[in-house]
Design a protein around this motif. Sequence first.
Motif, short mmCIF file in Angstrom:
data_model
loop_
_atom_site.label_atom_id
_atom_site.label_comp_id
_atom_site.label_asym_id
_atom_site.label_seq_id
_atom_site.Cartn_x
_atom_site.Cartn_y
_atom_site.Cartn_z
N LYS A 33 0.83 -1.21 0.00
CA LYS A 33 0.00 0.00 0.00
C LYS A 33 0.87 1.26 0.00
N TYR A 34 1.96 1.24 0.76
CA TYR A 34 2.89 2.38 0.75
C TYR A 34 3.51 2.55 -0.63
N GLU A 35 3.88 1.44 -1.26
CA GLU A 35 4.46 1.52 -2.60
C GLU A 35 3.47 2.07 -3.61
N ASP A 36 2.18 1.76 -3.43
CA ASP A 36 1.16 2.30 -4.33
C ASP A 36 1.05 3.81 -4.22
N ILE A 37 1.35 4.35 -3.04
CA ILE A 37 1.31 5.80 -2.85
C ILE A 37 2.38 6.46 -3.71
N GLY A 38 3.54 5.85 -3.79
CA GLY A 38 4.62 6.40 -4.60
C GLY A 38 5.95 6.31 -3.90
N GLU A 39 6.84 7.16 -4.34
CA GLU A 39 8.18 7.22 -3.79
C GLU A 39 8.15 7.78 -2.37
N PRO A 40 9.19 7.51 -1.57
CA PRO A 40 9.22 8.04 -0.20
C PRO A 40 9.02 9.55 -0.13
N GLU A 41 9.54 10.28 -1.10
CA GLU A 41 9.38 11.73 -1.11
C GLU A 41 7.92 12.12 -1.27
N GLU A 42 7.19 11.39 -2.13
CA GLU A 42 5.77 11.66 -2.33
C GLU A 42 4.98 11.35 -1.05
N PHE A 43 5.33 10.26 -0.39
CA PHE A 43 4.67 9.89 0.85
C PHE A 43 4.90 10.95 1.93
N GLU A 44 6.13 11.45 2.00
CA GLU A 44 6.46 12.49 2.98
C GLU A 44 5.64 13.75 2.72
N HIS A 45 5.46 14.10 1.46
CA HIS A 45 4.66 15.27 1.10
C HIS A 45 3.20 15.07 1.53
N LEU A 46 2.64 13.89 1.25
CA LEU A 46 1.27 13.60 1.66
C LEU A 46 1.12 13.66 3.18
N LYS A 47 2.11 13.13 3.89
CA LYS A 47 2.09 13.14 5.35
C LYS A 47 2.09 14.57 5.88
N CYS A 48 2.93 15.43 5.31
CA CYS A 48 3.00 16.83 5.74
C CYS A 48 1.68 17.54 5.48
N GLU A 49 1.08 17.30 4.33
CA GLU A 49 -0.20 17.92 4.01
C GLU A 49 -1.28 17.47 4.99
N HIS A 50 -1.28 16.20 5.34
CA HIS A 50 -2.26 15.68 6.29
C HIS A 50 -2.07 16.33 7.66
N GLU A 51 -0.81 16.46 8.09
CA GLU A 51 -0.54 17.09 9.39
C GLU A 51 -0.98 18.55 9.40
N LYS A 52 -0.78 19.27 8.29
CA LYS A 52 -1.23 20.67 8.19
C LYS A 52 -2.74 20.76 8.36
N ARG A 53 -3.47 19.88 7.65
CA ARG A 53 -4.94 19.90 7.74
C ARG A 53 -5.40 19.58 9.15
N THR A 54 -4.72 18.63 9.81
CA THR A 54 -5.08 18.25 11.17
C THR A 54 -4.86 19.42 12.12
N ARG A 55 -3.75 20.13 11.99
CA ARG A 55 -3.48 21.30 12.83
C ARG A 55 -4.51 22.40 12.60
N GLN A 56 -4.88 22.61 11.34
CA GLN A 56 -5.87 23.65 11.02
C GLN A 56 -7.22 23.34 11.64
#
Length: 61
Positions: A33-56
């Motif tokens: 499932k992680y590999e389907d998301i993409g490269e580690p850099e893409e996963f890190e970007h998605l994680k950061c975006e999720h954390e921003k939305r959670t903080r907001q």
Amino acid sequence: MTMRNHGSYTYRASLIRVDNNCALGDIVDKLGKYEDIGEPEEFEHLKCEHEKRTRQKKQGS
């Protein structure tokens, strides 16, 4: 590294390609499932975006 099993949402990871022996189970499914998301850099970007939305959401409450 992993391959999706045909017609399901589970994955397998080849141990020996010649004999087609495979590792199965929850950890392989998670890795797939992680590999389907993409490269580690893409996963890190998605994680950061999720954390921003959670903080907001927390700040808006």
